[in-house]
Design a protein around this motif. Structure first.
Motif, PDB file in Angstrom:
ATOM      1  N   ALA A   1       0.833  -1.206   0.000  1.00 58.25           N
ATOM      2  CA  ALA A   1       0.000   0.000   0.000  1.00 58.25           C
ATOM      3  C   ALA A   1       0.864   1.252   0.000  1.00 58.25           C
ATOM      4  O   ALA A   1       0.543   2.242  -0.674  1.00 58.25           O
ATOM      5  N   ALA A   2       1.966   1.230   0.747  1.00 58.56           N
ATOM      6  CA  ALA A   2       2.885   2.370   0.740  1.00 58.56           C
ATOM      7  C   ALA A   2       3.508   2.563  -0.638  1.00 58.56           C
ATOM      8  O   ALA A   2       3.702   3.693  -1.096  1.00 58.56           O
TER       9      ALA A   2
ATOM     10  N   ALA B   1       9.816  -0.610   5.416  1.00 58.08           N
ATOM     11  CA  ALA B   1      10.549  -1.829   5.067  1.00 58.08           C
ATOM     12  C   ALA B   1      11.551  -2.199   6.153  1.00 58.08           C
ATOM     13  O   ALA B   1      11.698  -3.378   6.503  1.00 58.08           O
ATOM     14  N   VAL B   2      12.229  -1.195   6.716  1.00 57.47           N
ATOM     15  CA  VAL B   2      13.174  -1.455   7.809  1.00 57.47           C
ATOM     16  C   VAL B   2      12.426  -1.985   9.034  1.00 57.47           C
ATOM     17  O   VAL B   2      12.859  -2.945   9.685  1.00 57.47           O
ATOM     18  N   GLU B   3      11.271  -1.363   9.365  1.00 58.69           N
ATOM     19  CA  GLU B   3      10.495  -1.816  10.519  1.00 58.69           C
ATOM     20  C   GLU B   3       9.995  -3.243  10.325  1.00 58.69           C
ATOM     21  O   GLU B   3       9.981  -4.032  11.275  1.00 58.69           O
ATOM     22  N   ILE B   4       9.594  -3.573   9.118  1.00 63.61           N
ATOM     23  CA  ILE B   4       9.083  -4.920   8.851  1.00 63.61           C
ATOM     24  C   ILE B   4      10.177  -5.961   9.053  1.00 63.61           C
ATOM     25  O   ILE B   4       9.949  -7.013   9.674  1.00 63.61           O
TER      26      ILE B   4
ATOM     27  N   ALA C   1       6.516  10.187   0.882  1.00 67.72           N
ATOM     28  CA  ALA C   1       5.982   8.830   0.737  1.00 67.72           C
ATOM     29  C   ALA C   1       7.098   7.820   0.492  1.00 67.72           C
ATOM     30  O   ALA C   1       7.050   6.687   1.003  1.00 67.72           O
ATOM     31  N   GLN C   2       8.101   8.195  -0.275  1.00 63.13           N
ATOM     32  CA  GLN C   2       9.233   7.298  -0.514  1.00 63.13           C
ATOM     33  C   GLN C   2       9.994   7.015   0.776  1.00 63.13           C
ATOM     34  O   GLN C   2      10.393   5.865   1.034  1.00 63.13           O
ATOM     35  N   ASP C   3      10.190   8.031   1.597  1.00 57.50           N
ATOM     36  CA  ASP C   3      10.882   7.826   2.873  1.00 57.50           C
ATOM     37  C   ASP C   3      10.053   6.949   3.806  1.00 57.50           C
ATOM     38  O   ASP C   3      10.597   6.093   4.526  1.00 57.50           O
ATOM     39  N   ARG C   4       8.748   7.151   3.818  1.00 53.71           N
ATOM     40  CA  ARG C   4       7.891   6.311   4.658  1.00 53.71           C
ATOM     41  C   ARG C   4       7.933   4.856   4.186  1.00 53.71           C
ATOM     42  O   ARG C   4       7.932   3.933   5.019  1.00 53.71           O
TER      43      ARG C   4
END
Length: 451
Positions: free
Chosen positions: A281-282, A356-359, A348-351
């Motif tokens: 979704a991101a 991805a890092v959090e996942i 949005a790209q940074d989010r």
């Protein structure tokens, strides 16, 4: 004007033709939920599936409730989840709106003078930007609808996680309550026996008080266990969205046995990056904002209209011809709108990158917790519990031969009770950690739960 109307109708039909290709949000939602959960979810914007779902929910709540049944009830009955699904309907309406050109504008005037014919003007103008930029608007709206569908499916997986976690809390709490009932009953029998032995003069006052204290402690633990079981039931009720008569369900027996190490943890980070719906979704949000940058660039021409102008002169002659209106970008040349759109795109790209890092971290942490819980369950099952049982048996024999005191016997039994309690908690923690890991990965693991 007749030719203009025909042309506008043709343009509208041409723009509305591909709409079906973009209106796949509900289908995408149903496919994703079925793929990740195995539940055939029926939902359409504005649809009314409550009557059919009510019969299914009623059937699922009858008999013993399993984890899979609780998940199905939650997906069919959770009103908060249904509210998330409506985001697809909102995006679908925005998508269809993006396909339509703006309505033509009709303007006219008439003037009167003494002894003269009434002159007048009549014009029909059409906004060309709404036609020329329709493709870009459709692409941006399509990305927004895809994002809404992915977020709705991700919300469904969150409901699945909560339902499974709540179910395992209920199952463990009920199993612990039954264990505490047996413990309290055994402690009461021991206290009654001690009372009769004390009346016969066979044990001292301190031994009687010790047995009575053990029984009272068992009663306190039972009351706490009953309270935890009720709280766990209410958590599952909220997860499934049930109340009233529907809340009279009963869970299946004990927690399932922890399986062997059949679910490998290797490569789960890559699997999560490929499967996580919130990350997809991101990414759809990034794509939609990328389509919005050209739209912002064309905002320097907010008024680009063409049409037909008809005028009647005071002498009675009539003139007709084309008309064009174009805003001249003297002050606002669209540079700030473009800068804003590009900043939103970078945001949005940074989010997306941060998520991805959090996942990846979430997958590693959940995998560690599940592996540690599995190891702890095996340690309790194979080492701690057998040793506690042997300690109680040996202490009981020594107590029968008056080689050990009542305090030693009570301490041995309390140690066994604590070990049983901790073993149940370790089993519960494993299944909860497994549900959390499946949520972090974005779908079920290779080996599934017996429930």
């Amino acid at each position: 004007m007749k030719q203009t109307s025909v042309w506008m109708a043709a343009v509208t039909l041409l723009l509305a033709g591909p709409a079906a290709a973009g209106e796949d949000g509900p289908t995408m939602l149903q496919d994703l939920v079925r793929e990740r959960t195995g539940v055939a979810l029926r939902w359409t914007p504005g649809g009314r599936e409550e009557s059919a779902a009510a019969d299914t929910i009623r059937a699922l709540l009858q008999g013993e409730l399993t984890a899979d049944r609780a998940v199905r009830v939650a997906l069919l009955n959770h009103r908060g989840l249904r509210a998330s699904f409506e985001e697809i309907g909102i995006s679908l309406a925005d998508y269809r709106q993006a396909l339509l050109p703006r309505n033509p504008v009709l303007d006219g005037e008439t003037r009167s003078g003494a002894g003269a014919r009434r002159p007048g003007e009549l014009g029909v103008m059409q906004d060309l930007n709404s036609i020329l930029l329709a493709l870009l608007r459709r692409q941006a709206a399509g990305a927004a609808m895809r994002r809404a569908s992915l977020r709705a499916a991700d919300a469904a997986l969150e409901v699945v996680r909560e339902a499974r976690v709540a179910f395992y809390h209920v199952q463990a709490a009920e199993q612990l309550r039954r264990f505490l009932e047996r413990t309290a009953a055994a402690a009461q029998a021991a206290a009654d026996l001690a009372r009769r032995q004390h009346q016969a003069g066979n044990i001292a006052d301190v031994d009687l008080e010790s047995h009575q204290a053990l029984y009272e402690q068992a009663r306190v633990e039972l009351l706490r266990g009953e309270t935890e079981a009720l709280a766990a039931r209410e958590r599952l009720n909220r997860a499934m969205g049930v109340w009233g008569e529907q809340a009279g369900w009963e869970v299946v027996g004990d927690l399932p046995e922890v399986p062997a190490d059949t679910a490998t943890l290797a490569g789960l980070e890559s699997v999560a990056i490929a499967r996580r719906l919130d990350l997809a979704a991101a990414e759809a949000e990034v794509q939609g904002l990328a389509k919005a940058v050209p739209l912002a660039r064309y905002s320097r021409f907010p008024a680009l209209r063409a049409g037909v102008h008809l005028e009647r002169e005071p002498e009675g002659t009539r003139t007709t011809g084309p008309a064009v209106e174009l805003a001249f970008p003297l002050f606002d040349r669209g540079q700030h709108a473009v800068a804003r759109a590009r900043a939103q795109l970078r945001q949005a790209q940074d989010r997306h990158a941060a998520l991805a890092v959090e996942i990846r971290s979430e997958v590693r942490a959940s995998g560690y917790r599940m592996a540690a819980a599995r190891e702890l369950v095996g340690y309790y099952r194979d080492i701690v519990l057998p040793r506690r049982e042997r300690i109680v048996e040996q202490t009981q024999r020594e107590y029968n031969f008056m080689l050990a005191g009542v305090y030693q016997l009570l301490e041995a039994k309390q140690g066994e009770i604590r070990a049983e309690h901790e073993y149940l908690e370790a089993q519960r923690d494993y299944w909860i950690a497994r549900a959390e890991l499946e949520r972090a990965v974005g779908g079920p693991l290779a080996a599934t739960s017996p429930n």
